[in-house]
Design a protein around this motif. Sequence first.
Motif, short mmCIF file in Angstrom:
data_model
loop_
_atom_site.label_atom_id
_atom_site.label_comp_id
_atom_site.label_asym_id
_atom_site.label_seq_id
_atom_site.Cartn_x
_atom_site.Cartn_y
_atom_site.Cartn_z
N LYS A 50 0.83 -1.21 0.00
CA LYS A 50 0.00 0.00 0.00
C LYS A 50 0.87 1.26 0.00
CE LYS A 50 -3.91 -2.17 2.35
NZ LYS A 50 -4.64 -2.26 3.62
N LEU A 51 1.92 1.24 0.81
CA LEU A 51 2.83 2.40 0.84
C LEU A 51 3.50 2.60 -0.52
CD1 LEU A 51 4.55 1.90 4.32
CD2 LEU A 51 3.02 3.76 3.67
N TYR A 52 3.92 1.51 -1.16
CA TYR A 52 4.56 1.59 -2.47
C TYR A 52 3.59 2.17 -3.51
CZ TYR A 52 6.73 0.21 -6.84
OH TYR A 52 7.26 0.22 -8.10
N LEU B 134 4.16 5.54 -5.55
CA LEU B 134 4.13 5.51 -7.00
C LEU B 134 3.12 6.53 -7.55
CD1 LEU B 134 5.29 4.11 -9.49
CD2 LEU B 134 3.50 2.38 -9.27
N GLN B 135 1.96 6.60 -6.91
CA GLN B 135 0.96 7.58 -7.32
C GLN B 135 1.49 9.00 -7.16
OE1 GLN B 135 -1.85 7.04 -8.92
NE2 GLN B 135 -2.25 9.23 -9.00
N SER B 136 2.18 9.25 -6.06
CA SER B 136 2.75 10.58 -5.81
C SER B 136 3.78 10.93 -6.89
CB SER B 136 3.39 10.61 -4.43
OG SER B 136 4.08 11.80 -4.20
N GLU B 137 4.61 9.96 -7.25
CA GLU B 137 5.62 10.19 -8.30
C GLU B 137 4.95 10.46 -9.65
OE1 GLU B 137 8.99 10.54 -7.99
OE2 GLU B 137 8.56 10.47 -5.84
N ARG B 138 3.89 9.75 -9.95
CA ARG B 138 3.16 9.99 -11.21
C ARG B 138 2.60 11.41 -11.24
NH1 ARG B 138 0.19 4.21 -11.05
NH2 ARG B 138 1.81 3.02 -12.12
N GLU B 139 2.07 11.84 -10.07
CA GLU B 139 1.53 13.20 -10.01
C GLU B 139 2.63 14.23 -10.20
OE1 GLU B 139 -0.50 13.35 -6.24
OE2 GLU B 139 -2.11 12.04 -6.94
N LYS B 140 3.81 13.99 -9.66
CA LYS B 140 4.95 14.92 -9.85
C LYS B 140 5.35 14.97 -11.32
CE LYS B 140 7.16 14.22 -5.35
NZ LYS B 140 8.34 13.66 -4.71
N VAL B 141 5.44 13.79 -11.95
CA VAL B 141 5.82 13.74 -13.36
C VAL B 141 4.80 14.49 -14.20
CG1 VAL B 141 6.08 12.19 -15.35
CG2 VAL B 141 7.20 11.63 -13.18
#
Length: 137
Positions: free
Chosen positions: A113-115, A119-126
Amino acid sequence: MSERAVHHGRNIKRIREIQGIKQEALALELGEDWSQKKISLLEGKEVVDDVLLGEVAKALNVTSDAIKNFDDEKTIYNISCNFSDNAVNNNAVNIQNINPVDKWLDALEENKKLYERLLQSEREKVALLEKLLEQKK
């Protein structure tokens, strides 16, 4: 209710047996003039004189009173009650035992769940960076 007659010899035998001591070992503990046969004869005596009873008690690591007042029924009842209480208490402990595999699986699920959140946070940054780059062009 009449009081039961105390059989010192039988009580010595019971205490010796409970402690897992053989007649030969008790004879050795009492001294060189003792033998297995003499212990057997002692255990057959209904009454043992106080001095000898004290020596036997010391060898068995109990008091003379323990030999005089030993009662099979009370001992069995006491052991039975303690065994039952311990069985109940041990079951209560077992119910609360934690299975390490379950804990490990829970930890893996939490990591997953943390991963996924990372991953979702990184996608939002990208996506935000791509949008900024589009605006600068």
